[in-house]
Scaffold this active site. Structure first.
Site, PDB file in Angstrom:
ATOM      1  N   CYS A 269       0.842  -1.204   0.000  1.00  0.00           N
ATOM      2  CA  CYS A 269       0.000   0.000   0.000  1.00  0.00           C
ATOM      3  C   CYS A 269       0.873   1.249   0.000  1.00  0.00           C
ATOM      4  O   CYS A 269       1.372   1.670   1.056  1.00  0.00           O
ATOM      5  CB  CYS A 269      -0.925  -0.016   1.214  1.00  0.00           C
ATOM      6  SG  CYS A 269      -1.988   1.436   1.273  1.00  0.00           S
TER       7      CYS A 269
ATOM      8  N   CYS B  64      -0.652   4.130   2.044  1.00  0.00           N
ATOM      9  CA  CYS B  64      -0.495   3.994   3.507  1.00  0.00           C
ATOM     10  C   CYS B  64       0.953   4.250   3.934  1.00  0.00           C
ATOM     11  O   CYS B  64       1.197   4.893   4.944  1.00  0.00           O
ATOM     12  CB  CYS B  64      -0.863   2.593   3.981  1.00  0.00           C
ATOM     13  SG  CYS B  64      -2.259   1.846   3.180  1.00  0.00           S
ATOM     14  N   ASP B  65       1.907   3.720   3.193  1.00  0.00           N
ATOM     15  CA  ASP B  65       3.288   3.672   3.678  1.00  0.00           C
ATOM     16  C   ASP B  65       4.267   4.577   2.921  1.00  0.00           C
ATOM     17  O   ASP B  65       5.420   4.725   3.347  1.00  0.00           O
ATOM     18  CB  ASP B  65       3.814   2.223   3.590  1.00  0.00           C
ATOM     19  CG  ASP B  65       2.986   1.286   4.450  1.00  0.00           C
ATOM     20  OD1 ASP B  65       2.439   1.744   5.467  1.00  0.00           O
ATOM     21  OD2 ASP B  65       2.880   0.090   4.104  1.00  0.00           O
TER      22      ASP B  65
END
Ligand code: NAP
Length: 313
Positions: free
Chosen positions: A135, A138-139
């Site tokens: 992701c 997300c990261d």
């Protein structure tokens, strides 16, 4: 036991659109979602091929708008509890969640989507969350001014590589062939981006680590070139998806890869059980096709419920 008309399993674009159609038809409609409504698009930075948004829209916002619209028309949402089983109960279905709560539904629409595939190479599992990610949204911010690699050559890989250039100093795109599968306009942006370097004809043989985090990847050439080690801070894997169809395995027909077989109206091989979106056999996996599939499945499921109710009545 609670009785409802329509149980929709999964709250992504397919499930949310099915819920909108079902609730507008005044069917008692419940959407069961393991997390928050929105599905995979919530982790998509920007969606620019969903009609009506000329400049695009963030995946999270699009998911939230779909959720609000379905809720506005009366769909109920049961979130943060996974569905453990779907069982036949006469002509109905019993849907049971992880809390052992059960509902009886006249029809079920499976819209559970798909999850990213694993590479199944040494180091991948060990360093997940320690530099290995699925992701970028997300990261990605964790890799500011770092060097990362994206694995894959489809829409997801190339879009996420472009997103990662907002943070990383350098982004390698590692692809097993010498041509990308991604949509041409995304490819053009990828080739124009100075932070991106292509690693053609390479597959990952191993994710290497040091001090408990990713240190790089061992690349194997598919064209006879020498193998190499690429030093990295992070690796993002986008090599396709696999369906979340375990709930209906044994109940309806799946293809060899586990995708649910449906007719053009979203009906599976089991009466009263419909499916839509990424969990189904389909060539095009897009938000717009998931939404369309959800609408068709709901329309047909409503007709099925009506016919049954009329013949019983
Ligand atoms: P995909 O289109 O199936 O692409 C997977 C990529 O990974 C391919 O380039 C494939 O190589 C490569 N690959 C597969 N297994 C591999 C392995 N074991 N090792 C190395 N490489 C491997 O998957 P996706 O990009 O995740 O997209 C899934 C679906 O969602 C697609 O239908 C896609 O169009 C859609 N999607 C759309 C958008 C958008 O429209 N904006 C965004 C994201 C996803 P080959 O090319 O050699 O097969």
């Amino acid at each position: 036991m609670e009785h409802i008309d329509m149980a929709i399993i999964g709250g992504g674009p397919a499930g949310l659109t099915a819920a909108l159609y079902s609730a507008r038809a005044r069917a008692k409609t419940v959407v069961f979602e393991t997390g928050l409504p929105g599905g995979q698009i919530v982790t998509t930075d920007w969606v620019e091929n969903y009609p009506a948004f000329p400049e695009g829209i963030s995946g999270a916002e699009l998911g939230e708008l779909m959720h609000r619209q379905a809720e506005h028309f009366g769909a109920e949402f049961r979130t943060f509890a996974s569905i453990e089983s779907i069982e036949a109960h006469g002509l109905d279905f019993i849907v049971t969640n992880s809390e052992d709560e059960k509902v009886v539904a006249h029809a079920v629409i499976l819209a559970t989507g798909a999850v990213p595939k694993r590479l199944h190479v040494p180091g991948e599992a060990e360093f997940t969350g320690r530099g290995v990610s699925w992701c970028a949204t997300c990261d990605g911010a964790l890799f500011r001014d770092k060097t990362v690699a994206v694995i894959g050559g489809g829409d997801a890989a190339v879009e996420e590589a472009l997103f990662l250039t907002k943070f990383a100093a350098k982004v390698y795109v590692v692809h097993r062939r010498d041509a990308l599968r991604a949509t041409k306009c995304i490819q053009e942006r990828c080739f124009e981006n100075e932070k991106i370097e292509m690693k053609w004809n390479r597959v990952v043989a191993e994710v290497t680590g040091a001090d408990g985090k990713v240190s790089g990847i061992q690349l194997k050439a598919t064209n006879g070139d020498p193998d190499e080690h690429l030093p990295l801070d992070g690796i993002f894997i986008f090599v396709g998806v696999e369906p979340k169809s375990e709930l209906v395995r044994g109940m309806c027909e799946l293809d060899d890869n586990g995708f649910v077989k449906i007719d053009h109206n979203g009906l599976t091989s089991y009466p009263g059980l419909y499916a839509a979106g990424d969990v189904t056999v389909s060539d095009l996996k897009q938000v717009v096709t998931a939404a369309a599939g959800g609408a068709s499945a709901a329309f047909e499921a409503l007709r099925y419920i009506d016919e049954r109710t009329c013949s019983i009545g």
